[in-house]
Scaffold this motif. Structure first.
Motif, PDB file in Angstrom:
ATOM      1  N   GLN A 191      38.401  22.999  74.663  1.00 29.24           N
ATOM      2  CA  GLN A 191      39.044  22.794  75.955  1.00 29.24           C
ATOM      3  C   GLN A 191      38.003  22.628  77.060  1.00 29.24           C
ATOM      4  O   GLN A 191      38.106  21.743  77.908  1.00 29.24           O
ATOM      5  CB  GLN A 191      39.947  23.983  76.284  1.00 29.24           C
ATOM      6  N   LYS A 214      37.394  30.553  77.837  1.00 27.72           N
ATOM      7  CA  LYS A 214      38.268  29.469  77.399  1.00 27.72           C
ATOM      8  C   LYS A 214      37.716  28.821  76.127  1.00 27.72           C
ATOM      9  O   LYS A 214      36.496  28.828  75.888  1.00 27.72           O
ATOM     10  CB  LYS A 214      38.457  28.435  78.506  1.00 27.72           C
ATOM     11  N   HIS A 226      48.309  27.521  77.731  1.00 26.99           N
ATOM     12  CA  HIS A 226      47.061  26.864  78.105  1.00 26.99           C
ATOM     13  C   HIS A 226      46.209  27.816  78.943  1.00 26.99           C
ATOM     14  O   HIS A 226      46.685  28.441  79.889  1.00 26.99           O
ATOM     15  CB  HIS A 226      47.360  25.593  78.893  1.00 26.99           C
ATOM     16  N   ASN A 227      44.946  27.931  78.582  1.00 22.73           N
ATOM     17  CA  ASN A 227      44.003  28.809  79.280  1.00 22.73           C
ATOM     18  C   ASN A 227      44.497  30.260  79.285  1.00 22.73           C
ATOM     19  O   ASN A 227      44.257  31.018  80.216  1.00 22.73           O
ATOM     20  CB  ASN A 227      43.760  28.341  80.716  1.00 22.73           C
TER      21      ASN A 227
END
Length: 506
Positions: free
Chosen positions: A119, A115, A298-299
């Motif tokens: 973040q 990641k 996201h991710n």
């Protein structure tokens, strides 16, 4: 490839890749190797096979020691018998310990999971807040009393810890998911054996070390590392555990629940998701487009609460998709150690192949691939931001959890149709509604069968609000004050005051 210009190539010469920590498990307050002596070696998913850590491969003997330590700590140790004030003070020190090591923990999380480093840094800081919230709430747990059940009767309701809890966490958010469970379990007075994913165990071990340094007594928080069959399944099977909490796939969660049911053991499950994002025609399209992109990318889409189904009103479909595509094509992805990166690699080659298989199936079923759809596998386990239009509800890309950066777009004409599409899933973990009309948004979200919902935002979180799933997305709730119910037993005590009425007069 359409996204090549936005791909941030990994820097294999980055000095941060030189660290190759070798971790040890934490059992009964001690850092130990597996009895077999074997180790699991983790290769970075984003840096072409660079080794970034190793940890013990636990077997049945190691699980026996960890469960035994947790059992002794619960049955005979000080932790369940401490006042809530004492436990709270120690847990606050754990939160402080996490904050003191944010950068170190974030780097490990970034290298192991893939990641983005920015973040990861935010996630670790959020986890300190989770620990601090649970620490404060631990002092507010209480039972109840009933003083109006008769002149000579008094009713008491006591809250007690459930006992020894086995917690099994996945690879996508190892530090967050452990922090959503461990503080609530030990805050309730339980003891824990945590089994993180064999792919991403480093930060879970570090969490237990921080807790030990903060004063959590030996045996209260144990971490075993290894593969699921050997190191996870015994947590459901062993009669010395009182509960098992699992986060992961529907297949594995169902299997663990079956094993636990044989002993009528309590089970907490957070399983799959196929989150809808409903966008009404009156929504702020700029905000919605940004939220839709964040929700699915996201991710790298490896998120159980990913907003992977875009359900948009037909009047604004084209305008919204134009904005989403613009973001998708400009989104910097790639090297997780680059501060500009918005999403990194898939966790493994096998998972990259799975995501690509779903994309090919979507094309074969007749969905229109608007952007992305290809891997950057020569540089790591990377997959491009991908958007489909013309998706029908029966397609696999609309029904099954892809767990990748793939958005499936469906359209609706009215609120009833939007709700029907949102609920047309075996999952019910998360959902979002985008609308400038709050009444319309609230009436819609109330009808969607999902446990974690947002209005005009997505993948937002706070320790105060509970999380959990409907339908096949799971059982139980974490976080908030409800999270302590998950790890508590409720005992009713009927007290007779004075001389009781005789049943038999002889």
């Amino acid at each position: 490839m359409p996204h090549a210009a936005n791909f941030l190539s990994p820097d294999l010469g980055d000095s941060r890749l030189a660290q190759r920590p070798s971790y040890r498990m934490v059992i009964d307050g001690r850092s130990v190797e597996a009895m077999s002596g074997r180790h699991i070696h983790r290769l970075s998913p984003g840096h072409a096979g660079a080794q970034v850590g190793s940890w013990p491969e636990a077997g049945a003997e190691d699980l026996d020691l960890a469960i035994g330590a947790a059992r002794r700590a619960f049955d005979h140790g000080p932790w369940p018998r401490m006042s809530s004030a004492e436990r709270s003070r120690i847990m606050f020190r754990v939160a402080d310990g996490i904050l003191a090591r944010v950068d170190e923990l974030a780097l490990v999380e970034s290298l192991e999971v893939g990641k983005p480093i920015a973040q990861a840094r935010g996630e670790i800081a959020y986890c300190a807040d989770l620990w601090a919230y649970a620490a404060g709430q631990a002092r507010g747990m209480h039972g109840d009393s009933h003083n109006d059940i008769g002149d000579n009767r008094l009713g008491l309701v006591l809250r007690e810890p459930v006992g020894v809890v086995g917690i099994i966490t996945p690879w996508n958010f190892p530090f967050i998911i452990a922090s959503e469970r461990v503080p609530w379990a030990i805050g309730a007075g339980c003891t824990v054996v945590l089994k993180p994913s064999e792919l991403t165990s480093g930060t879970s071990i570090m969490m237990a070390e921080i807790a030990r340094d903060a004063g959590v007594p030996d045996g209260v928080f144990n971490v075993v590392t290894g593969y699921g069959d050997a190191a996870g399944q015994p947590l459901a099977e062993d009669p010395r555990t009182d509960m098992v909490a699992f986060t992961g796939s529907l297949r594995v969660g169902t299997r663990l629940a079956e094993l636990a049911a044989r002993q009528v053991k309590r089970v907490g499950l957070e399983l799959g998701g196929k989150g809808p994002q409903i966008v009404f025609s009156d929504a702020d399209l700029e905000a919605a487009a940004d939220g839709v992109a964040y929700g699915v990318f996201h991710n790298a889409g490896q998120c159980c609460i990913s907003g992977s189904r875009l359900i948009v009103h037909e009047d604004v479909r084209d305008a919204l998709l134009e904005r989403v595509l613009d973001i998708s094509r400009k989104l910097p992805f790639g090297d997780p150690l680059n501060e500009r990166t918005r999403f990194g690699p898939m966790i493994s080659p096998a998972h990259l192949e799975k995501v690509e298989t779903y994309v090919r199936a979507g094309e074969a079923d007749g969905a229109e691939l608007l952007t992305g759809g290809a891997s950057e596998s020569d540089k790591g386990h990377y997959f491009q931001p991908t958007v489909f239009s013309g998706v029908r509800p029966e397609m696999s890309i609309a029904r099954e959890e892809i767990f990748g950066p793939v958005l499936s777009t469906l359209t609706f004409r009215n609120a009833d149709e939007a709700v029907a599409l949102a609920n047309d899933s075996e999952f019910g973990l998360s959902a979002t509604v985008w609308s400038s009309n709050l009444e319309s948004a609230m009436q819609t979200i109330r009808r969607v069968r999902a446990g974690r919902c947002w209005v005009n935002s997505v993948i937002d979180g706070t320790p105060e609000l509970p999380v959990g799933g409907y339908k096949k997305s799971g059982l139980g709730r974490e976080l908030g004050r409800y999270g302590f119910d998950e790890y508590s037993q409720i005992k009713g005590i009927h007290v007779t005051l004075g001389k009781p009425q005789r049943w038999f007069e002889g």
